[in-house]
Design a protein around this motif. Structure first.
Motif, mmCIF file in Angstrom:
data_model
loop_
_atom_site.group_PDB
_atom_site.id
_atom_site.type_symbol
_atom_site.label_atom_id
_atom_site.label_comp_id
_atom_site.label_asym_id
_atom_site.label_seq_id
_atom_site.Cartn_x
_atom_site.Cartn_y
_atom_site.Cartn_z
ATOM 1 N N UNK A 193 -2.811 -3.645 -6.168
ATOM 2 C CA UNK A 193 -2.895 -4.745 -5.227
ATOM 3 C C UNK A 193 -1.373 -5.521 -5.230
ATOM 4 N N UNK A 194 -0.457 -5.177 -5.994
ATOM 5 C CA UNK A 194 0.818 -5.599 -5.943
ATOM 6 C C UNK A 194 1.445 -4.889 -4.577
ATOM 7 N N UNK A 195 1.050 -3.960 -4.170
ATOM 8 C CA UNK A 195 1.483 -3.126 -3.067
ATOM 9 C C UNK A 195 1.039 -3.371 -1.563
ATOM 10 N N UNK A 196 -0.189 -4.321 -1.731
ATOM 11 C CA UNK A 196 -0.748 -4.491 -0.612
ATOM 12 C C UNK A 196 -1.145 -6.077 -0.468
ATOM 13 N N UNK A 197 -2.207 -6.255 0.081
ATOM 14 C CA UNK A 197 -2.878 -7.720 0.146
ATOM 15 C C UNK A 197 -3.639 -7.914 -0.906
ATOM 16 N N UNK A 198 -3.979 -6.862 -1.806
ATOM 17 C CA UNK A 198 -4.832 -7.029 -2.957
ATOM 18 C C UNK A 198 -5.565 -5.715 -2.896
ATOM 19 N N UNK A 199 -6.077 -5.462 -4.375
ATOM 20 C CA UNK A 199 -6.953 -4.338 -4.729
ATOM 21 C C UNK A 199 -6.186 -3.076 -4.752
ATOM 22 N N UNK A 221 15.041 -7.190 -1.334
ATOM 23 C CA UNK A 221 15.395 -6.963 -2.978
ATOM 24 C C UNK A 221 14.216 -6.339 -3.598
ATOM 25 N N UNK A 222 13.129 -6.321 -2.940
ATOM 26 C CA UNK A 222 11.797 -5.539 -3.614
ATOM 27 C C UNK A 222 11.187 -6.806 -4.482
ATOM 28 N N UNK A 223 11.591 -8.098 -3.973
ATOM 29 C CA UNK A 223 10.593 -9.136 -4.769
ATOM 30 C C UNK A 223 9.166 -8.771 -4.323
ATOM 31 N N UNK A 224 9.076 -8.680 -3.158
ATOM 32 C CA UNK A 224 7.813 -7.876 -2.329
ATOM 33 C C UNK A 224 8.093 -6.746 -2.118
ATOM 34 N N UNK A 225 7.158 -5.626 -2.394
ATOM 35 C CA UNK A 225 7.538 -4.152 -1.961
ATOM 36 C C UNK A 225 6.102 -3.561 -1.954
ATOM 37 N N UNK A 226 6.148 -2.264 -1.479
ATOM 38 C CA UNK A 226 4.751 -1.749 -1.421
ATOM 39 C C UNK A 226 4.599 -1.749 0.290
ATOM 40 N N UNK A 227 4.053 -0.698 1.051
ATOM 41 C CA UNK A 227 4.194 -0.424 2.315
ATOM 42 C C UNK A 227 3.108 -1.552 2.995
ATOM 43 N N UNK A 228 2.039 -1.796 2.735
ATOM 44 C CA UNK A 228 1.036 -2.670 3.258
ATOM 45 C C UNK A 228 1.753 -4.246 2.909
ATOM 46 N N UNK A 229 2.025 -4.371 1.906
ATOM 47 C CA UNK A 229 2.575 -5.724 1.297
ATOM 48 C C UNK A 229 3.675 -6.156 2.088
ATOM 49 N N UNK A 230 4.624 -5.153 2.366
ATOM 50 C CA UNK A 230 5.923 -5.448 3.092
ATOM 51 C C UNK A 230 5.401 -5.705 4.601
#
Ligand SMILES: CSC[C@H]1O[C@H](OP(=O)(O)O)[C@H](O)[C@@H]1O
Length: 349
Positions: free
Chosen positions: A168-174, A47-56
């Motif tokens: 930052x939102x798509x990764x672990x940060x930055x 549902x893309x509460x969390x999204x972005x390749x590295x964050x996923x």
């Protein structure tokens, strides 16, 4: 979560659960969701509460631990059979970002290599998930700094265009692409970033704009169909985007619309960079034509907020990604340096 320096961390392990920034609520509401089981983590990814390749990838790694934690057996054969079911649940969430599959494989490898009781294997999986998260944060900072070195030397203050949210939102940060923006800003070399809103999910409008405003980075929001005009008017010095999967020949899958931006950048002789960790490169795929492209629900097209923008009776096509051919990419910015897309094989580890 955010730090005193306004650094954003979308995923935080806290006590015995994962805390996720609910990205579907930004920018109007900063909400945090608690995830205590792999099923809820799978839903959060889908549902893309969390999204972005590295964050996923990071989220899936914690999801693997949460699933392992709930397996109630001391028999290792049964444990590994059940762990594979957890992996399959998470693999089915989203098909394009290779980081998801890489992270799951890394967790399974850690499990198979751990000599000890089932309880000790579970602990090893949590430590592996934490390591994946820390590595990604460190990688994003390296990508940001390598990217700064690759950007045009002139003018001394650059206007960069980015697409979607590779922050930052798509990764672990930055961030990856936004990591390059951040490093350029902190080096005093950024005049402004132009953020494409990125229909239909509007990650650029909702997330990239939010990250830039949080950090005081000058940001101009444009609709996707304005990118060509901005380049034609000389407003853009370079383009930096993220990636969800890069094939061995450098063809790159990223948010739908990226290919169009790359074509226009080429037409205006503006360098187009892809910023991504090595874990986003899929050396098992020869070209981008093999990259699976997620198709999402038509409501993402026909509904803007509560408003339905088209009449009944139309049909829809909602691919969430497209593939930019390697020949349109000036360089791929990785934590190991910036490489021409046709030289990725030199980075194979
Ligand atoms: C740092 S890579 C982020 C990448 O992921 C986005 O896709 P989604 O928001 O659907 O997960 C987009 O392609 C970004 O470039």
């Amino acid at each position: 979560m955010t730090s005193p320096t306004n650094q954003v961390y979308p995923i935080v392990w806290q006590d015995d659960r994962v805390m996720l920034v609910d990205q579907t609520q930004l920018p109007n509401k900063y909400a945090v969701v608690e995830i205590k089981c792999c099923e809820d983590m799978a839903t959060a990814i889908t549902t893309m509460i969390v999204r972005g390749a590295p964050a996923i990838g990071v989220a899936a790694a914690y999801g693997m631990y949460l699933g392992a934690r709930d397996i109630e057996t001391e028999d290792s054969e049964t444990f590994f059979q059940e762990l594979e079911k957890v992996a399959q649940l998470l693999r089915q969430t989203r098909p394009t970002a290779v980081n998801l599959f890489w992270a799951i494989a890394r967790i399974l490898k850690a499990a198979s290599e751990t000599i000890g009781s089932v309880a000790e294997i579970k602990e090893a999986l949590l430590e592996t998930a934490k390591a994946i998260q820390l590595e990604d944060l460190q990688t994003c900072h390296a990508i940001g700094d390598r990217g700064l070195e690759a950007l045009p030397a002139n003018p001394d203050k650059l206007c960069l265009l980015t697409y979607c949210n590779a922050g930052a939102l798509a990764t672990a940060g930055y961030g990856t692409a936004l990591g390059v923006v951040r490093s350029t800003w902190r080096a005093g070399r950024l005049a402004r970033v132009y953020a494409c809103e990125t229909r239909p999910r509007l990650q650029g409008a909702k997330l990239t704009s939010w990250e830039c405003v949080q950090e005081g980075i000058p940001v101009t929001l444009i609709t996707d169909n304005m990118a060509a005009h901005c380049m034609n008017r000389g407003l853009i010095d370079a383009v930096v985007v993220g990636a969800d999967r890069i094939a061995a020949n450098g063809d790159t899958a990223n948010k739908i619309g990226t290919y169009s931006v790359a074509l226009v950048a080429k037409a205006h002789k503006i360098p187009f960079f892809v910023a991504a960790p090595l874990s986003t490169i899929d050396f098992e795929l020869a070209t981008g034509m093999e990259i699976p492209i997620e198709e999402r629900h038509p409501s993402e097209i026909y509904q803007v907020g509560e408003t339905v923008i088209c009449p009944p009776g139309v049909e829809f096509y909602n691919p969430a990604f497209d593939v930019t051919p390697a020949e349109l990419i000036a360089g791929i910015i990785t934590e190991k340096g910036v490489v021409p897309p046709d030289s990725l094989h030199k980075l194979q580890f």
